[in-house]
Scaffold this active site. Structure first.
Site, mmCIF file in Angstrom:
data_model
loop_
_atom_site.group_PDB
_atom_site.id
_atom_site.type_symbol
_atom_site.label_atom_id
_atom_site.label_comp_id
_atom_site.label_asym_id
_atom_site.label_seq_id
_atom_site.Cartn_x
_atom_site.Cartn_y
_atom_site.Cartn_z
ATOM 1 C CG MET A 1 -1.959 -1.095 1.223
ATOM 2 S SD MET A 1 -3.401 -0.669 0.222
ATOM 3 C CE MET A 1 -2.977 -1.215 -1.364
ATOM 4 C CD GLU B 1 10.583 -0.281 2.318
ATOM 5 O OE1 GLU B 1 9.390 0.025 2.417
ATOM 6 O OE2 GLU B 1 11.122 -1.200 2.990
ATOM 7 C CB CYS C 1 -13.117 5.651 -10.129
ATOM 8 S SG CYS C 1 -13.638 7.167 -10.857
HETATM 9 P P1 NAD Z 1 3.642 -3.730 3.778
HETATM 10 O O1 NAD Z 1 3.917 -4.701 4.866
HETATM 11 O O2 NAD Z 1 3.396 -4.261 2.415
HETATM 12 O O3 NAD Z 1 4.868 -2.700 3.689
HETATM 13 C C1 NAD Z 1 5.385 -1.992 4.788
HETATM 14 C C2 NAD Z 1 6.763 -1.454 4.393
HETATM 15 O O4 NAD Z 1 7.295 -0.653 5.449
HETATM 16 C C3 NAD Z 1 7.758 -2.570 4.127
HETATM 17 O O5 NAD Z 1 8.260 -2.421 2.831
HETATM 18 C C4 NAD Z 1 8.817 -2.390 5.212
HETATM 19 O O6 NAD Z 1 10.100 -2.741 4.763
HETATM 20 C C5 NAD Z 1 8.715 -0.903 5.513
HETATM 21 N N1 NAD Z 1 9.169 -0.535 6.861
HETATM 22 C C6 NAD Z 1 8.807 -1.083 8.048
HETATM 23 N N2 NAD Z 1 9.382 -0.440 9.071
HETATM 24 C C7 NAD Z 1 10.126 0.551 8.533
HETATM 25 C C8 NAD Z 1 10.915 1.584 9.100
HETATM 26 N N3 NAD Z 1 11.055 1.732 10.412
HETATM 27 N N4 NAD Z 1 11.540 2.453 8.248
HETATM 28 C C9 NAD Z 1 11.401 2.336 6.904
HETATM 29 N N5 NAD Z 1 10.667 1.360 6.321
HETATM 30 C C10 NAD Z 1 10.011 0.489 7.130
HETATM 31 O O7 NAD Z 1 2.450 -2.812 4.284
HETATM 32 P P2 NAD Z 1 1.484 -1.858 3.391
HETATM 33 O O8 NAD Z 1 0.431 -2.660 2.741
HETATM 34 O O9 NAD Z 1 2.316 -0.964 2.543
HETATM 35 O O10 NAD Z 1 0.766 -0.998 4.540
HETATM 36 C C11 NAD Z 1 1.522 -0.055 5.300
HETATM 37 C C12 NAD Z 1 0.674 0.554 6.413
HETATM 38 O O11 NAD Z 1 -0.328 1.397 5.854
HETATM 39 C C13 NAD Z 1 -0.065 -0.485 7.242
HETATM 40 O O12 NAD Z 1 0.029 -0.159 8.609
HETATM 41 C C14 NAD Z 1 -1.471 -0.405 6.768
HETATM 42 O O13 NAD Z 1 -2.426 -0.771 7.756
HETATM 43 C C15 NAD Z 1 -1.590 1.071 6.414
HETATM 44 N N6 NAD Z 1 -2.604 1.334 5.369
HETATM 45 C C16 NAD Z 1 -3.193 2.568 5.311
HETATM 46 C C17 NAD Z 1 -4.144 2.826 4.314
HETATM 47 C C18 NAD Z 1 -4.813 4.156 4.177
HETATM 48 O O14 NAD Z 1 -5.833 4.266 3.538
HETATM 49 N N7 NAD Z 1 -4.258 5.199 4.681
HETATM 50 C C19 NAD Z 1 -4.483 1.864 3.390
HETATM 51 C C20 NAD Z 1 -3.846 0.645 3.458
HETATM 52 C C21 NAD Z 1 -2.892 0.402 4.427
#
Ligand code: NAD
EC number: 4.2.1.49
Length: 596
Positions: free
Chosen positions: A185, A204, A432
């Protein structure tokens, strides 16, 4: 993460490697076929983050509980009749019942725990025993469409950031947005920033994730180190050129370095997997390999260090906010994690404020700050998927959006940008943000934008203008389908943030209206903090599909309007009045007009 009854990926999945495409079906009908294709699309190696472990996105968000469960779901869907319903409990098929043709074909309940036991500890125990899986939102409801799924939400959020904080410029041109996390995401962020003309610098820890986002066009460049990344970001910002650069460092390292050097980004957010301190977030001071080994060897200490890093992360965000950066939380519960963990009295690195005077919630969540007005209007992350596998089908639906909503300039801009810049992952799809009644809808039958659009798509399928049926679905993070007090329902006007009746009502409404898949999820990683629901409707060109499109896709966004009208939001009350959504204890809707 699996029940141990089968190891390694299933040969059935190995053979599929994503959804089947085209018009030949292997199930009894298109509605079952659509469920099967959506499940396999969620686990497509081009779509999912770690499909060999059934993980779709968001740390450990799975599509099925185990490989045995996956294979059985596939078998069940292949033989499911048009008047039967498959029950799936936390990713495992548990029953097939005789229902009727208009009923949902699949009902899903994932990761729901009674409140006293709604904790990571209890979940991990159940997960270990093979009794439950983490489903996140669209992972376990089979509605994930790759990184595009959250892209328009981030694009809209950042556009609103620009309008509110930098009204004098076009979008975010010349502004630097700092963030972290390029996962399933989070990977959308650099593209959402450049679509708004800004410059993105993103930390990242995993080089592999950075490379994946560069390959798929979501991020432009990778820098070797922070100095290089900051230099390139500043250079592009000064020239007003949209640009994105990723740097393989921990988020905390990036933010603390910025503070040390007196470099304050204009906008700051975060999409690391902070909601999961064990399997998601990386503590400071380790490479990903070292951290993965550390997690295996000493999970308790790993969790402590991850939470300590998160504290520094939140401290740095608030320090930067104090220095003029516009900061907002983006749905990963980092503030909640720190609030639960915090007990130290270390002063902040720069301001010297002691710990007991800090509040992690001192920077706002994105929904109350930027998105809620859209939810009040029933607008939210609606999307559709071409089961044909043909990109042309999506381009035809893009045309349809332009034809049907000729006055919605921001929608047109979104479709143009998406066509130019978004690479499809797995089955071609389009997100969308459609909602309740369109301003240009002069028809006698008042229907939501979503219902009107779906009816036209169904007609196009019926006429053969689209080469196969289309599935319409959405994210769980929509206006009426989620309760999550640190995210979508944070800071509700009437204080009803934690009331979880609304997503349950939403799911029941979707069943009553005849959606083809309906799901209810507990925690999306943050235990005790979320209940959500989702729906799918299959548009196969039939009269039945038209009937479902009309009822489901009108009722579903109406629950967003009802939820926000009930909470007292004027925009929602106005929307209810304009869209004839009847709200019994408010003076809105057609019944009130009749009694006037
Ligand atoms: P994911 O597990 O696919 O990816 C998370 C990434 O963060 C990984 O690539 C990891 O290496 C990196 N990471 C972890 N700790 C780190 C740090 N300290 N410094 C730098 N990089 C770090 O997860 P995702 O699907 O990308 O989701 C990420 C977050 O966003 C989740 O907590 C999820 O619940 C939230 N989310 C929010 C929304 C929204 O609408 N705002 C939508 C979906 C997901």
């Amino acid at each position: 993460m699996t029940d141990g009854s089968s190891t390694g990926p299933s040969p059935v999945w190995e053979e599929y490697q994503g959804a089947r495409t085209g018009t030949d079906i292997e199930c009894e009908g298109w509605r079952q076929e659509a469920a099967l294709r959506m499940l396999n699309n969620n686990l497509d190696p081009d779509v999912a983050e770690d499909p060999e472990n059934l993980v779709v996105y968001g740390g450990i968000g799975q599509a099925a509980r185990s490989w045995d469960a996956y294979e059985t779901i596939v078998e069940e869907l292949r033989s499911l009749a048009d008047d039967q319903t498959l029950l799936v409990q936390s990713g495992k098929p548990v029953g097939r019942l005789q229902t009727h043709e208009r009923a949902p074909r699949v009902l899903i309940a994932n990761t729901n725990l009674v409140s006293k036991y709604d904790t990571w500890e209890h979940f991990r125990d159940l997960d270990e025993k093979g009794l439950m899986m983490m489903a996140n939102y669209t992972a376990g409801s089979w509605g994930y469409i790759g990184t595009q799924g959250v892209l328009q939400g981030t694009y809209e959020t950042l556009a609103e950031v620009g309008r509110q904080h930098f009204p004098e410029i076009e979008g975010l041109r010349g502004k630097i947005v700092a963030t972290a996390g390029l996962g399933g995401m989070g990977g959308n962020q650099p593209l959402a920033v450049t679509m708004n003309q800004g410059v993105c610098i993103v930390a990242e820890v995993s080089e592999e994730r950075i490379d994946r986002r560069i390959e798929t066009g979501y991020c432009q460049e990778k820098a070797d180190n922070l100095d290089e990344a900051i230099e390139r970001a500043r250079e592009h910002a000064e020239r007003g050129k949209p640009y994105s650069v990723a740097v393989p460092v921990n988020a905390v390292k990036m933010l603390e370095s910025m503070l040390d050097r007196g470099i304050f980004p204009d906008v700051l957010t975060d999409m690391t997997t902070a909601h999961d301190e064990l399997n998601g977030y990386y503590p400071l001071g380790y490479t990903t390999e070292e951290a993965d080994q550390f997690r295996e060897e000493d999970p308790d200490r790993y969790v402590e260090e991850a939470l300590d890093t998160m504290e520094r992360h939140v401290d740095a965000i608030i320090e930067l906010q104090d220095r003029g950066t516009v900061a907002f939380a983006y749905g990963n519960n980092i503030r909640g994690q720190v609030a639960d963990h915090r007990d130290g009295d270390e002063p902040w690195p720069l301001s010297g404020t002691p710990a007991d005077e800090r509040d992690p919630f001192d920077f706002p969540g994105f929904v109350p700050a930027y998105v809620r007005p859209l939810f009040c209007r029933g607008k939210g992350p609606f999307r559709w998927v071409a089961l044909s596998g043909k990109e042309e089908d999506i381009y035809r639906t893009d045309e349809l959006v332009r034809e049907m909503f000729p006055d919605d300039e921001s929608l047109h801009r979104w479709i143009d940008l998406a066509q130019e810049q978004v690479e499809f992952q797995g089955l071609p799809a389009r997100i969308c943000w459609l909602g309740q009644r369109a301003e240009d809808d002069k028809s006698d039958e008042p229907l939501s934008e979503r219902a009107r659009f779906a009816l036209r798509v169904n007609e196009l399928v019926g006429k053969g203008e689209l080469s196969a049926p289309v599935v319409v679905t959405r994210d769980q993070l929509d206006g009426g389908s989620v309760a999550s007090p640190t995210r979508a329902t944070e800071d509700m006007k009437d204080g009803s943030d934690a009331v979880a009746d609304w997503p349950i009502l939403n799911a029941l409404t979707n069943c009553a209206a005849g959606a083809d898949i309906v799901s209810v999820h507990g925690s999306a990683g943050s235990f005790g903090l979320a209940t959500s629901s989702n729906n799918h409707v299959v548009l196969d060109g039939s009269d039945l599909a038209a009937e479902k499109a009309r009822t489901v896709l009108d009722a579903d966004p109406s629950t967003a309007v009802l939820r926000h009208a009930d909470a007292g939001y004027e925009e929602a009350i106005e929307e209810a009045r304009e869209s004839d959504v009847h709200v019994p204890m408010r003076e809105t809707g057609p019944l009130d007009y009749e009694t006037e």
